[in-house]
Structure formats: structure tokens, C-alpha cells
Design an enzyme around this catalytic site. Structure first.
Site, PDB file in Angstrom:
ATOM      1  N   SER A 174       0.900  -1.152   0.167  1.00 51.48           N
ATOM      2  CA  SER A 174       0.034  -0.054  -0.191  1.00 51.48           C
ATOM      3  C   SER A 174       0.702   1.260   0.053  1.00 51.48           C
ATOM      4  O   SER A 174       0.509   2.460  -0.312  1.00 51.48           O
ATOM      5  CB  SER A 174      -1.022  -0.042   1.280  1.00 51.48           C
ATOM      6  OG  SER A 174      -0.276  -0.304   2.400  1.00 51.48           O
ATOM      7  N   ASP A 222       5.625  -6.895   2.450  1.00 50.32           N
ATOM      8  CA  ASP A 222       4.791  -7.627   1.295  1.00 50.32           C
ATOM      9  C   ASP A 222       5.818  -8.093   0.053  1.00 50.32           C
ATOM     10  O   ASP A 222       6.638  -7.111  -0.217  1.00 50.32           O
ATOM     11  CB  ASP A 222       3.773  -6.592   0.707  1.00 50.32           C
ATOM     12  CG  ASP A 222       2.433  -6.661   1.459  1.00 50.32           C
ATOM     13  OD1 ASP A 222       2.078  -7.955   1.539  1.00 50.32           O
ATOM     14  OD2 ASP A 222       2.046  -5.682   1.368  1.00 50.32           O
ATOM     15  N   GLU A 259       0.117 -12.549  -1.608  1.00 53.58           N
ATOM     16  CA  GLU A 259      -1.262 -12.594  -1.887  1.00 53.58           C
ATOM     17  C   GLU A 259      -1.689 -13.970  -2.665  1.00 53.58           C
ATOM     18  O   GLU A 259      -0.930 -14.315  -3.824  1.00 53.58           O
ATOM     19  CB  GLU A 259      -1.583 -11.397  -2.568  1.00 53.58           C
ATOM     20  CG  GLU A 259      -1.447 -10.150  -1.973  1.00 53.58           C
ATOM     21  CD  GLU A 259      -2.058  -8.998  -2.585  1.00 53.58           C
ATOM     22  OE1 GLU A 259      -2.831  -8.991  -3.566  1.00 53.58           O
ATOM     23  OE2 GLU A 259      -1.917  -7.791  -1.939  1.00 53.58           O
ATOM     24  N   GLU A 315      -8.689 -10.080   3.873  1.00 50.40           N
ATOM     25  CA  GLU A 315      -9.283  -8.561   3.529  1.00 50.40           C
ATOM     26  C   GLU A 315     -10.689  -8.487   2.795  1.00 50.40           C
ATOM     27  O   GLU A 315     -10.730  -9.180   2.133  1.00 50.40           O
ATOM     28  CB  GLU A 315      -8.148  -8.081   2.773  1.00 50.40           C
ATOM     29  CG  GLU A 315      -8.616  -6.430   2.364  1.00 50.40           C
ATOM     30  CD  GLU A 315      -7.400  -5.931   1.728  1.00 50.40           C
ATOM     31  OE1 GLU A 315      -6.294  -6.232   1.597  1.00 50.40           O
ATOM     32  OE2 GLU A 315      -7.745  -4.761   1.341  1.00 50.40           O
TER      33      GLU A 315
HETATM   34  O1  KIV Z   1      -0.494  -3.634   1.598  1.00 52.49           O
HETATM   35  C1  KIV Z   1      -0.990  -3.273   2.676  1.00 52.49           C
HETATM   36  O2  KIV Z   1      -1.199  -2.549   3.350  1.00 52.49           O
HETATM   37  C2  KIV Z   1      -1.617  -4.454   3.116  1.00 52.49           C
HETATM   38  C3  KIV Z   1      -2.964  -4.545   4.203  1.00 52.49           C
HETATM   39  C4  KIV Z   1      -4.079  -3.687   3.534  1.00 52.49           C
HETATM   40  C5  KIV Z   1      -3.212  -5.825   4.932  1.00 52.49           C
HETATM   41  O3  KIV Z   1      -1.533  -5.468   2.426  1.00 52.49           O
END
Ligand code: KIV
Length: 272
Positions: A53, A91, A123, A190
Site C-alpha cells: 500500500s 509485502d 497474496e 481482507e
Molecule cells: O499493503 C497493505 O497495506 C496490506 C494491508 C491492507 C493488509 O496488504
């Protein structure tokens, strides 16, 4: 290492597992830079997520797709330097693990080696099975992410609630079980119905962290900019704002400008 630093006990994947077992809720928040991570970590959050994000809230992209592995590592290094207590999860960005399991492994190793983070998040379910296995085989802890997975936004076509239909709910439950069986230490759910998230959390031994997945899960995560009220334009039902930093910052900056214009800043105590 300073005395104060060495006294702080780092949250580990094992500690998160123990928290689930004794019914203690897990707090998780995104973080993308040194200064904010220092505040959030000192406030006692259990998990810091260097989320992709960052692509939205730090770089201003519409989706999470454009952020690169190098950019994620850059964000993660600042967070790692700041945080003494929280478990730090990063991530793996879009395009850095879907192609092949060896690419997934290379990306995960780069994140762990170059940033010093403690785990990665990926993911998807069955579609990324081989990549999850390969990353785990290198000793890298993996957090799964199911439901509304923003890296697949162009497949979904909308940010609406996922898994309302029976087929998708069934697949989500199977994917969650699979991720647990493969050895993931936790799963993020989510934007799915609360009752489905409850069922997943009850069926899984590993901690289930929700965002827009109701209260019957083992912990919650929000995007830091959203919960601190830095963003004004994002208003999903699941978001609770704990501050109005947009208002606070605007007020402070307006006062600063005003003081400069009126020659009130700096005063003689602020001068040499
Ligand atoms: O990238 C992110 O902020 C996320 C959260 C929304 C869990 O994956």
C-alpha cells in the site's frame, strides 16, 4: 546494543501463535519509513507491515501494482532501523513472485538480506502454492493474504467485499487451510463477510488477521495513513480513524506560513 534496547523483547511468529492460543488479540499496522515506524513501534504495536500500500499512500499510485521490489526494500530498511519490538513483515510486490517459485525465492531472500525484516507476505492461495513452498523452504516465514487481494484488482474489477458467494467462500476456506498446511505462520483476510472470517479463524490454528473482516478474528490491521486520518478521501465502512492528522498538519502548516508572512518566526530566542 544499549541496555534499554536489549531489554525489549522482540515479537516473533511463535509469540503470535501463543497470543492466538491464549486468545490475546494481535495489533498490526502498516509502516513505510523510519520516523513513523519509531513512533508506532514504541507505542507497542505487535506487527509492522511494510505493505505494498506504500504504492498508494507514499507514491500516489492508484493501485499497488507499480511498486517495485527495490522500492519495497527501501521502505523496509527504514522500518527495520526504527523498530525494536514489533515483528516486521514485508509485502513481496506484484510481479516478484507470481512468475515462478525460483523468482519468489529470489525476491524473498533479497527482502530478508537487504532490509533485515523478519517475514514476507504474499497474496493468493492455491495459485501461488509452489512459490509459498519454495520461500518457506529457505526458512523465510510467510504470511498469507486472502479475500480482497489488491494485487489482483484488475481481475476483480472492483474493491467491493469478496467471498459473499458460496463458491468463492469455499475456495477461500480451502486456500486458508492450504496456507496453514504449507507452513504459513499467519493469514490476512481482507474485506470479507465477518461470519466467513470467523469460520476461518476457528478452523485455523495459526493467527488470522483481519482488515474489513469483522471482529471474530485473531487480530486487526489497518493502513496507518487511513487510521491516523492523513487520508480524507478513503472512507470504507471498516475504517476507524483514531486521529485527524490531515486537520492537525493543515492547521500547523497554516500557522507556520502565517508566522513567516507576519515576520513572527523566528523570534530572538530562535535566532543565534
Ligand atoms: O499493503 C497493505 O497495506 C496490506 C494491508 C491492507 C493488509 O496488504
Amino acid at each position: 546494543m544499549s541496555a534499554a534496547k536489549s531489554e525489549i523483547k522482540r515479537v516473533t511468529t511463535h509469540i503470535l501463535q501463543e497470543m492466538k492460543e491464549r486468545g490475546e488479540k494481535i495489533s498490526m499496522l502498516t509502516s513505510y519509513d523510519f520516523s513513523m515506524a519509531k513512533i508506532i513501534d514504541a507505542a507497542g504495536v505487535d506487527v509492522l507491515l511494510v505493505g505494498d500500500s506504500a504504492s498508494n499512500v507514499m507514491a500516489g499510485h492508484e493501485t499497488t501494482l507499480p511498486i517495485t521490489l527495490d522500492q519495497m526494500i527501501y521502505h523496509a530498511t527504514g522500518v527495520v532501523r526504527a523498530a525494536n519490538r514489533a515483528l516486521i513483515v514485508v509485502d513481496i510486490p506484484f510481479g516478484s513472485y507470481q512468475g515462478s517459485s525460483s523468482e519468489a525465492l529470489r525476491s524473498a531472500i533479497r527482502i530478508m538480506k537487504e532490509s533485515g525484516a523478519h517475514a514476507v507476505k504474499m497474496e493468493g492461495g492455491i495459485e501461488i502454492r509452489e512459490s509459498v513452498i519454495r520461500v518457506l523452504s529457505a526458512g523465510v516465514p510467510v504470511m498469507g493474504h486472502l479475500g480482497l487481494t489488491p494485487q489482483s484488482i484488475y481481475k476483480f474489477g472492483t474493491y467491493t467485499v469478496r467471498a459473499r458467494e458460496e463458491d468463492e467462500a469455499k475456495k477461500l476456506m480451502e486456500d486458508a487451510k492450504l496456507l496453514e498446511e504449507l507452513g504459513c505462520f499467519s493469514v490476512v483476510l481482507e474485506k470479507i463477510p465477518s461470519q466467513l472470517a470467523k469460520k476461518v479463524a476457528e478452523n485455523l490454528k495459526i493467527p488470522v488477521i483481519g482488515i474489513g473482516a469483522g471482529s471474530h478474528v485473531d487480530g486487526q490491521v489497518l493502513v496507518m495513513h487511513d487510521m491516523l486520518g492523513i487520508n480524507k478521501d478513503f472512507n470504507p465502512r471498516f475504517l476507524r480513524r483514531y486521529a485527524d492528522l490531515h486537520g492537525t498538519i493543515t492547521h500547523a502548516v497554516k500557522n507556520y506560513i502565517d508566522d513567516i508572512k507576519k515576520a513572527r518566526f523566528p523570534n530572538e530566542h530562535e535566532s543565534y
